[in-house]
Write a protein that holds these residues in place. Structure first.
Motif, short mmCIF file in Angstrom:
data_model
loop_
_atom_site.label_atom_id
_atom_site.label_comp_id
_atom_site.label_asym_id
_atom_site.label_seq_id
_atom_site.Cartn_x
_atom_site.Cartn_y
_atom_site.Cartn_z
N ARG A 96 18.09 43.16 -29.81
CA ARG A 96 16.86 43.23 -29.50
C ARG A 96 17.39 44.70 -28.19
O ARG A 96 18.36 44.41 -27.00
N LEU A 97 16.47 46.05 -28.69
CA LEU A 97 17.54 47.02 -27.46
C LEU A 97 16.32 46.26 -25.95
O LEU A 97 16.34 45.83 -25.70
N THR A 98 17.51 46.45 -24.51
CA THR A 98 17.58 46.51 -23.98
C THR A 98 16.94 47.80 -23.01
O THR A 98 17.02 48.82 -23.50
N ALA A 99 16.10 47.86 -21.83
CA ALA A 99 16.15 48.78 -21.35
C ALA A 99 17.62 50.12 -20.85
O ALA A 99 16.89 51.24 -21.18
N VAL A 147 29.99 45.15 -29.00
CA VAL A 147 30.30 46.22 -28.01
C VAL A 147 28.54 46.73 -27.82
O VAL A 147 28.45 46.72 -26.11
N LEU A 148 27.97 46.85 -28.11
CA LEU A 148 26.21 47.00 -28.13
C LEU A 148 26.11 45.78 -27.08
O LEU A 148 25.04 46.14 -25.48
N THR A 149 25.73 44.30 -27.06
CA THR A 149 25.62 44.05 -26.21
C THR A 149 26.28 43.34 -25.14
O THR A 149 25.69 43.25 -24.09
N GLU A 150 27.87 43.39 -25.27
CA GLU A 150 28.78 43.75 -24.04
C GLU A 150 28.10 44.59 -23.21
O GLU A 150 28.93 44.34 -21.90
N GLU A 151 27.97 45.35 -23.91
CA GLU A 151 27.73 46.93 -22.52
C GLU A 151 26.33 46.44 -22.70
O GLU A 151 25.95 47.69 -21.41
N GLY A 152 25.57 45.66 -22.38
CA GLY A 152 23.72 45.81 -22.51
C GLY A 152 22.55 47.13 -22.79
O GLY A 152 22.58 46.60 -22.46
N LEU A 179 18.38 55.57 -24.70
CA LEU A 179 19.48 56.05 -25.56
C LEU A 179 18.04 56.62 -26.00
O LEU A 179 18.61 57.60 -26.81
N TYR A 180 16.93 55.91 -26.17
CA TYR A 180 16.16 57.34 -27.18
C TYR A 180 16.29 58.37 -27.04
O TYR A 180 16.03 58.98 -28.31
N PRO A 181 15.96 59.44 -26.18
CA PRO A 181 16.11 60.75 -25.68
C PRO A 181 17.84 61.48 -26.93
O PRO A 181 17.65 62.44 -27.57
N VAL A 182 18.65 60.54 -26.82
CA VAL A 182 20.01 60.52 -27.14
C VAL A 182 19.46 61.28 -29.23
O VAL A 182 20.00 61.71 -29.42
N TRP A 192 30.64 58.24 -24.52
CA TRP A 192 31.10 58.24 -25.97
C TRP A 192 32.08 56.72 -26.51
O TRP A 192 32.16 55.96 -27.08
N SER A 193 32.60 56.23 -24.44
CA SER A 193 32.94 54.98 -25.02
C SER A 193 32.37 53.84 -25.87
O SER A 193 32.72 52.55 -26.59
N VAL A 194 31.07 54.10 -25.64
CA VAL A 194 30.03 52.89 -25.56
C VAL A 194 29.37 53.08 -27.48
O VAL A 194 29.13 52.43 -28.05
N ILE A 195 29.12 54.68 -26.93
CA ILE A 195 28.17 54.35 -28.79
C ILE A 195 28.44 55.57 -29.36
O ILE A 195 27.93 56.15 -30.16
N GLY A 196 30.05 55.69 -28.73
CA GLY A 196 30.95 57.39 -29.83
C GLY A 196 31.84 56.54 -31.23
O GLY A 196 32.05 57.40 -32.33
N GLU A 197 31.22 55.01 -31.65
CA GLU A 197 31.62 55.18 -33.10
C GLU A 197 30.94 55.10 -34.34
O GLU A 197 29.79 55.38 -33.85
N ARG A 198 31.11 55.83 -35.26
CA ARG A 198 30.09 55.99 -36.27
C ARG A 198 29.24 55.35 -36.88
O ARG A 198 28.28 56.16 -36.98
N TRP A 199 29.17 54.39 -36.21
CA TRP A 199 28.28 53.28 -36.99
C TRP A 199 27.51 53.29 -35.65
O TRP A 199 26.05 52.72 -36.12
N THR A 200 27.42 53.62 -34.63
CA THR A 200 26.89 52.68 -33.52
C THR A 200 25.21 53.08 -33.60
O THR A 200 24.38 52.64 -33.48
N MET A 201 25.29 54.99 -34.16
CA MET A 201 23.88 55.30 -33.42
C MET A 201 23.07 55.13 -34.61
O MET A 201 21.53 55.18 -34.95
#
Length: 148
Positions: free
Chosen positions: A81-84, A59-64, A89-92, A17-26
């Motif tokens: 570009r999406l990394t591996a 954040v998404l870039t720093e987190e890989g 995160l696709y199933p999420v 959640w610390s990586v993807i939990g901000e409201r616009w990330t998903m």
């Protein structure tokens, strides 16, 4: 506890959640899974201010989760570009979409179709060992002593 402290907690949900939990990330990731990569597309499609979009992409870039790749030299422009790690995160995203289809929309706005067989896909979680569908009541948790 503040959001920026979640990454320090010994809990996989909190750290995720610390990586993807901000409201616009998903929503940014939704666009990436649709094949979009460009900053201008994210900004116009989502209606985000530059400061919010810049922060989320950073954040998404720093987190890989995303990789920032130049696609033009003059002026220098980048795409994301999406990394591996991001692709995992696709199933999420699909699980969130399925929940929204069930509880938030009378008619699902998007239907996923499995390319291999051409049929509508119905996301489900299964046991990797036996292949049976699982639900939360089917599971037990062996919690580490120092876990949150």
């Amino acid at each position: 506890m503040r959001h920026d402290e979640l990454g320090d907690v010994y809990c996989s949900v909190a750290r995720t959640w610390s990586v993807i939990g901000e409201r616009w990330t998903m929503m940014i990731l939704r666009e990436c899974f649709r094949g979009e990569r460009r900053y201008d597309h994210f900004r116009s499609k989502l209606g985000l201010g530059a400061n919010v979009l810049n922060d989320r992409l950073r954040v998404l870039t720093e987190e890989g989760v995303l990789e920032r790749v130049p696609y033009q030299d003059r002026p220098v422009r980048h795409e994301y570009r999406l990394t591996a790690k991001g692709a995992d995160l696709y199933p999420v995203l699909v699980a969130l979409m399925a929940w929204g289809d069930k509880y938030e929309n009378d008619v699902p706005p998007v239907q996923l179709v499995h390319r291999a067989c051409g049929h509508a896909a119905e996301p489900r979680t299964t046991c990797a060992h036996c292949g049976e569908p699982i639900a939360w009541r089917d599971m037990t948790a062996d919690v580490q002593p120092t876990a949150w």
